[in-house]
Design a protein around this motif. Sequence first.
Motif, mmCIF file in Angstrom:
data_model
loop_
_atom_site.group_PDB
_atom_site.id
_atom_site.type_symbol
_atom_site.label_atom_id
_atom_site.label_comp_id
_atom_site.label_asym_id
_atom_site.label_seq_id
_atom_site.Cartn_x
_atom_site.Cartn_y
_atom_site.Cartn_z
ATOM 1 N N UNK A 146 -4.799 -42.100 63.455
ATOM 2 C CA UNK A 146 -4.480 -40.707 63.751
ATOM 3 C C UNK A 146 -5.742 -39.896 64.038
ATOM 4 N N UNK A 147 -6.830 -40.182 63.315
ATOM 5 C CA UNK A 147 -8.064 -39.427 63.539
ATOM 6 C C UNK A 147 -8.645 -39.705 64.922
ATOM 7 N N UNK A 148 -8.666 -40.972 65.353
ATOM 8 C CA UNK A 148 -9.215 -41.300 66.666
ATOM 9 C C UNK A 148 -8.331 -40.729 67.774
ATOM 10 N N UNK A 149 -7.032 -40.802 67.617
ATOM 11 C CA UNK A 149 -6.135 -40.221 68.618
ATOM 12 C C UNK A 149 -6.335 -38.712 68.712
ATOM 13 N N UNK A 179 -9.594 -38.068 70.568
ATOM 14 C CA UNK A 179 -9.377 -38.296 72.003
ATOM 15 C C UNK A 179 -8.652 -37.109 72.633
ATOM 16 N N UNK A 180 -7.615 -36.624 71.954
ATOM 17 C CA UNK A 180 -6.874 -35.485 72.476
ATOM 18 C C UNK A 180 -7.696 -34.209 72.506
ATOM 19 N N UNK A 181 -8.514 -33.967 71.487
ATOM 20 C CA UNK A 181 -9.350 -32.771 71.472
ATOM 21 C C UNK A 181 -10.434 -32.848 72.541
ATOM 22 N N UNK A 182 -10.896 -34.058 72.843
ATOM 23 C CA UNK A 182 -11.836 -34.205 73.948
ATOM 24 C C UNK A 182 -11.224 -33.781 75.270
ATOM 25 N N UNK A 193 -12.552 -26.201 82.175
ATOM 26 C CA UNK A 193 -11.989 -26.169 83.525
ATOM 27 C C UNK A 193 -11.090 -24.961 83.745
ATOM 28 N N UNK A 194 -10.970 -24.110 82.725
ATOM 29 C CA UNK A 194 -10.179 -22.894 82.866
ATOM 30 C C UNK A 194 -8.729 -23.039 82.482
ATOM 31 N N UNK A 195 -8.338 -24.140 81.877
ATOM 32 C CA UNK A 195 -6.951 -24.328 81.464
ATOM 33 C C UNK A 195 -6.692 -23.590 80.145
ATOM 34 N N UNK A 196 -5.481 -23.064 79.937
ATOM 35 C CA UNK A 196 -5.169 -22.312 78.707
ATOM 36 C C UNK A 196 -4.883 -23.243 77.524
ATOM 37 N N UNK A 197 -5.877 -23.996 77.113
ATOM 38 C CA UNK A 197 -5.658 -24.983 76.051
ATOM 39 C C UNK A 197 -5.502 -24.323 74.684
ATOM 40 N N UNK A 198 -6.102 -23.145 74.486
ATOM 41 C CA UNK A 198 -5.991 -22.486 73.186
ATOM 42 C C UNK A 198 -4.578 -21.988 72.922
ATOM 43 N N UNK A 199 -3.814 -21.757 73.976
ATOM 44 C CA UNK A 199 -2.421 -21.333 73.802
ATOM 45 C C UNK A 199 -1.468 -22.511 73.669
ATOM 46 N N UNK A 200 -1.976 -23.712 73.880
ATOM 47 C CA UNK A 200 -1.127 -24.899 73.796
ATOM 48 C C UNK A 200 -0.981 -25.321 72.329
ATOM 49 N N UNK A 201 0.234 -25.450 71.803
ATOM 50 C CA UNK A 201 0.403 -25.811 70.384
ATOM 51 C C UNK A 201 -0.158 -27.181 70.032
ATOM 52 N N UNK A 202 -0.232 -28.096 71.001
ATOM 53 C CA UNK A 202 -0.747 -29.433 70.709
ATOM 54 C C UNK A 202 -2.207 -29.382 70.271
ATOM 55 N N UNK A 203 -2.982 -28.434 70.784
ATOM 56 C CA UNK A 203 -4.394 -28.328 70.405
ATOM 57 C C UNK A 203 -4.536 -28.123 68.911
ATOM 58 N N UNK A 256 -5.427 -29.891 63.076
ATOM 59 C CA UNK A 256 -4.925 -30.081 61.711
ATOM 60 C C UNK A 256 -4.850 -31.560 61.356
ATOM 61 N N UNK A 257 -4.381 -32.373 62.301
ATOM 62 C CA UNK A 257 -4.290 -33.814 62.059
ATOM 63 C C UNK A 257 -5.664 -34.427 61.831
ATOM 64 N N UNK A 258 -6.645 -33.991 62.616
ATOM 65 C CA UNK A 258 -7.999 -34.535 62.479
ATOM 66 C C UNK A 258 -8.598 -34.175 61.121
ATOM 67 N N UNK A 259 -8.472 -32.923 60.697
ATOM 68 C CA UNK A 259 -9.028 -32.501 59.410
ATOM 69 C C UNK A 259 -8.363 -33.252 58.259
ATOM 70 N N UNK A 260 -7.035 -33.364 58.290
ATOM 71 C CA UNK A 260 -6.317 -34.049 57.222
ATOM 72 C C UNK A 260 -6.658 -35.533 57.164
ATOM 73 N N UNK A 261 -6.761 -36.183 58.323
ATOM 74 C CA UNK A 261 -7.035 -37.622 58.348
ATOM 75 C C UNK A 261 -8.465 -37.927 57.907
ATOM 76 N N UNK A 262 -9.441 -37.122 58.359
ATOM 77 C CA UNK A 262 -10.825 -37.355 57.960
ATOM 78 C C UNK A 262 -10.993 -37.142 56.459
#
Length: 379
Positions: A220-223, A226-229, A237-247, A252-258
């Motif tokens: 889960x941490x590596x995935x 990869x997704x945060x990259x 590139x100007x995409x609205x990634x901060x408004x995307x819930x997946x970000x 949260x998944x990365x912090x919990x897994x680490x």
Amino acid sequence: GSLVTLSCLSHRVVCQVISNADPSDSVRDNGTLDDFWVNRLESSYGFWIGLGLAVFSSFLIGSSVILMELGGTRAGDGGHGYLKDWFWWAGLLTMGGGEAANFAAYAFAPATIVTPLGALSVLISAILSSYLLGERLNLLGKLGCMLSLVGSTVMVIHAPEDEEVTTLDELLSKLKEPGFLAYAAILLAVCLLLIFYLAPRYGQSNILIYLTICSVIGAFSVSSVKGLGIAIKGFFAGQPVLQHPLTWILVITLVASITTQINYLNKSLDIFNTSLVFPIYYVLFTTIVITTSIILFKEWVTMTVVDIIGTVCGFLTIILGVFLLHAFKDMDVSLENLPQVLQGGQQAPATQDDKNILIEVDNSSIAPEDKPKVFVIYT
């Protein structure tokens, strides 16, 4: 020759549909020449950029351990004297830079190649220790270093092609695929079983319990990394990634897994021998991460049979090198005494340096939780 009018709240443009157009001309006319060259650079050299970042990350992480050892003060000595030690700060900053480079490597290269190359940090640390700290690197350790280099080279030659996943929407569609959902559910069920049932009963006696928890959570941490990259690249590139819930789900998944990985790896190091913990952890973690990459990103779909066999053989060679480097590092084996060891049929005596002698003498007076520990979380 048709004309199409497009309008939005702030602009209105008229587009002419023509035939036999040169794609490069349309790129220039639309004012996106810079983006065109950026995308072309990434598509042509993205893999090599990721590979270079992964190797650079291993060098920084391996060097950071040596810098901390060169300092005269340890964090485990008590107090906060280590905060005044420039070597400690240099090691901390170097490790931070290595983790940042490793994070960036996942945005360009497949996880199947970035994760196994993490073994190079152990190799670099062992080599620098022999030169800067005066630690002895025996014959088996040198053979392990050579095998790790050979295995890494083979894996790079036969590395899989990363599938085109450039946006969070594309990643989200892959996360929703039934195959990955079933795989993630199995990993989560195994992890919960290990944490709440097997760990309290057998964690103190079985080395595989805690290390399997760390390895499963590592998928889960590596995935997430990869997704945060992908999200970071989209942000620039100007995409609205901060408004995307997946970000934010990935954060949260990365912090919990680490956090979970650090907790259970720390417990494992408190109980079991480091020479066994790191090889086993590396094998379990890397195997699960490669499996996750195959299922989620389908990195091996376009590979030939030769490349698949080459990648597997390279990975097994790295495993053998890491095992030789860790498991037999305290044995006094060299070209000079090798004939006597083989003729006698006995295990070579372990080398006793000052550090080992002090640990043996004072072992009874130091509680396990008070011992200074150094460990690396693979990501």
